[in-house]
Write a protein that holds these residues in place. Structure first.
Motif, PDB file in Angstrom:
ATOM      1  N   ARG A   1       1.215   6.416  -7.125  1.00 30.04           N
ATOM      2  CA  ARG A   1       0.230   7.414  -7.387  1.00 30.04           C
ATOM      3  C   ARG A   1       0.647   8.911  -7.252  1.00 30.04           C
ATOM      4  O   ARG A   1       0.186   9.808  -8.065  1.00 30.04           O
ATOM      5  CB  ARG A   1      -1.315   6.905  -6.551  1.00 30.04           C
ATOM      6  CG  ARG A   1      -1.734   5.843  -6.975  1.00 30.04           C
ATOM      7  CD  ARG A   1      -2.201   5.718  -8.399  1.00 30.04           C
ATOM      8  NE  ARG A   1      -3.243   6.997  -8.953  1.00 30.04           N
ATOM      9  CZ  ARG A   1      -4.410   6.807  -9.543  1.00 30.04           C
ATOM     10  NH1 ARG A   1      -4.673   5.654  -9.855  1.00 30.04           N
ATOM     11  NH2 ARG A   1      -4.993   7.782  -9.278  1.00 30.04           N
ATOM     12  N   ARG A   2       1.313   9.002  -6.074  1.00 29.12           N
ATOM     13  CA  ARG A   2       1.811  10.399  -5.788  1.00 29.12           C
ATOM     14  C   ARG A   2       2.880  10.862  -6.742  1.00 29.12           C
ATOM     15  O   ARG A   2       2.518  11.861  -7.552  1.00 29.12           O
ATOM     16  CB  ARG A   2       2.384  10.630  -4.581  1.00 29.12           C
ATOM     17  CG  ARG A   2       3.054  11.753  -4.084  1.00 29.12           C
ATOM     18  CD  ARG A   2       3.636  11.756  -2.845  1.00 29.12           C
ATOM     19  NE  ARG A   2       4.639  12.998  -2.626  1.00 29.12           N
ATOM     20  CZ  ARG A   2       5.607  13.137  -1.840  1.00 29.12           C
ATOM     21  NH1 ARG A   2       5.902  12.172  -0.930  1.00 29.12           N
ATOM     22  NH2 ARG A   2       6.283  14.089  -1.827  1.00 29.12           N
TER      23      ARG A   2
ATOM     24  N   ASN B   1       0.987   3.912  -3.000  1.00 34.74           N
ATOM     25  CA  ASN B   1       0.549   5.277  -2.788  1.00 34.74           C
ATOM     26  C   ASN B   1       1.733   6.367  -3.431  1.00 34.74           C
ATOM     27  O   ASN B   1       1.252   7.366  -3.875  1.00 34.74           O
ATOM     28  CB  ASN B   1       0.511   5.721  -1.158  1.00 34.74           C
ATOM     29  CG  ASN B   1      -0.840   4.949  -0.523  1.00 34.74           C
ATOM     30  OD1 ASN B   1      -1.573   5.054  -1.381  1.00 34.74           O
ATOM     31  ND2 ASN B   1      -0.773   5.016   0.639  1.00 34.74           N
TER      32      ASN B   1
ATOM     33  N   LYS C   1       0.846  -1.305  -0.186  1.00 30.89           N
ATOM     34  CA  LYS C   1       0.022   0.058   0.095  1.00 30.89           C
ATOM     35  C   LYS C   1       0.884   1.075   0.053  1.00 30.89           C
ATOM     36  O   LYS C   1       0.468   2.288  -0.790  1.00 30.89           O
ATOM     37  CB  LYS C   1      -0.894  -0.149   1.321  1.00 30.89           C
ATOM     38  CG  LYS C   1      -1.851   1.403   1.158  1.00 30.89           C
ATOM     39  CD  LYS C   1      -2.977   0.861   0.033  1.00 30.89           C
ATOM     40  CE  LYS C   1      -4.103   2.049   0.330  1.00 30.89           C
ATOM     41  NZ  LYS C   1      -4.764   1.954  -0.919  1.00 30.89           N
ATOM     42  N   THR C   2       1.907   1.011   0.809  1.00 32.67           N
ATOM     43  CA  THR C   2       2.765   2.471   0.682  1.00 32.67           C
ATOM     44  C   THR C   2       3.609   2.648  -0.501  1.00 32.67           C
ATOM     45  O   THR C   2       3.493   3.717  -1.093  1.00 32.67           O
ATOM     46  CB  THR C   2       4.040   2.103   1.732  1.00 32.67           C
ATOM     47  OG1 THR C   2       3.612   1.805   2.987  1.00 32.67           O
ATOM     48  CG2 THR C   2       4.973   3.201   1.808  1.00 32.67           C
TER      49      THR C   2
END
Length: 117
Positions: free
Chosen positions: A71-72, A68, A64-65
């Motif tokens: 996506r960032r 994220n 998940k990190t």
């Protein structure tokens, strides 16, 4: 903890090239739990192996990190900056002008609207 390297891992030279282009910690945010190089190695692992985010090996940062950060990087232009910087570096190494002056598009690869004149 030291882990065995994956074929997709960045070399030290590659990391030195892209490390300055990765975003720093957000002001006022808490310290990062994972090393940014490990996150980049995980992103490259997903790209190379074509696995789902949840299938990341457990010795890489949490899926998940990594998702994220992916996506960032997509939304803040980090990927575009990395690609542009690497393109300039490769062109300079080849003795070419750092900025291309033209491009060719193969008509078989770039589909257009059907029925056009």
């Amino acid at each position: 903890m030291e882990r065995k390297p994956y074929p997709s891992d960045l070399t030290d030279a590659q990391w030195r090239l892209i490390a300055p282009l990765t975003p720093g910690v957000k002001p006022g945010g808490r310290p990062r739990k994972y090393d940014m190089r490990e996150v980049m190695d995980a992103l490259l692992y997903v790209d190379r192996e074509g696995c789902s985010w949840r299938a990341l090996p457990h010795d890489l940062p949490h899926w998940k990190t990594c998702y994220n950060f992916f996506r960032r990087f997509e939304s803040d232009g980090t990927w575009d900056s990395l690609v542009a910087a690497l393109r300039v570096a490769v062109r300079k190494k080849l003795g070419r002008d750092p900025t291309p002056s033209g491009a060719c598009i193969d008509s078989q690869s770039a589909k257009t609207a059907s029925g056009g004149a």
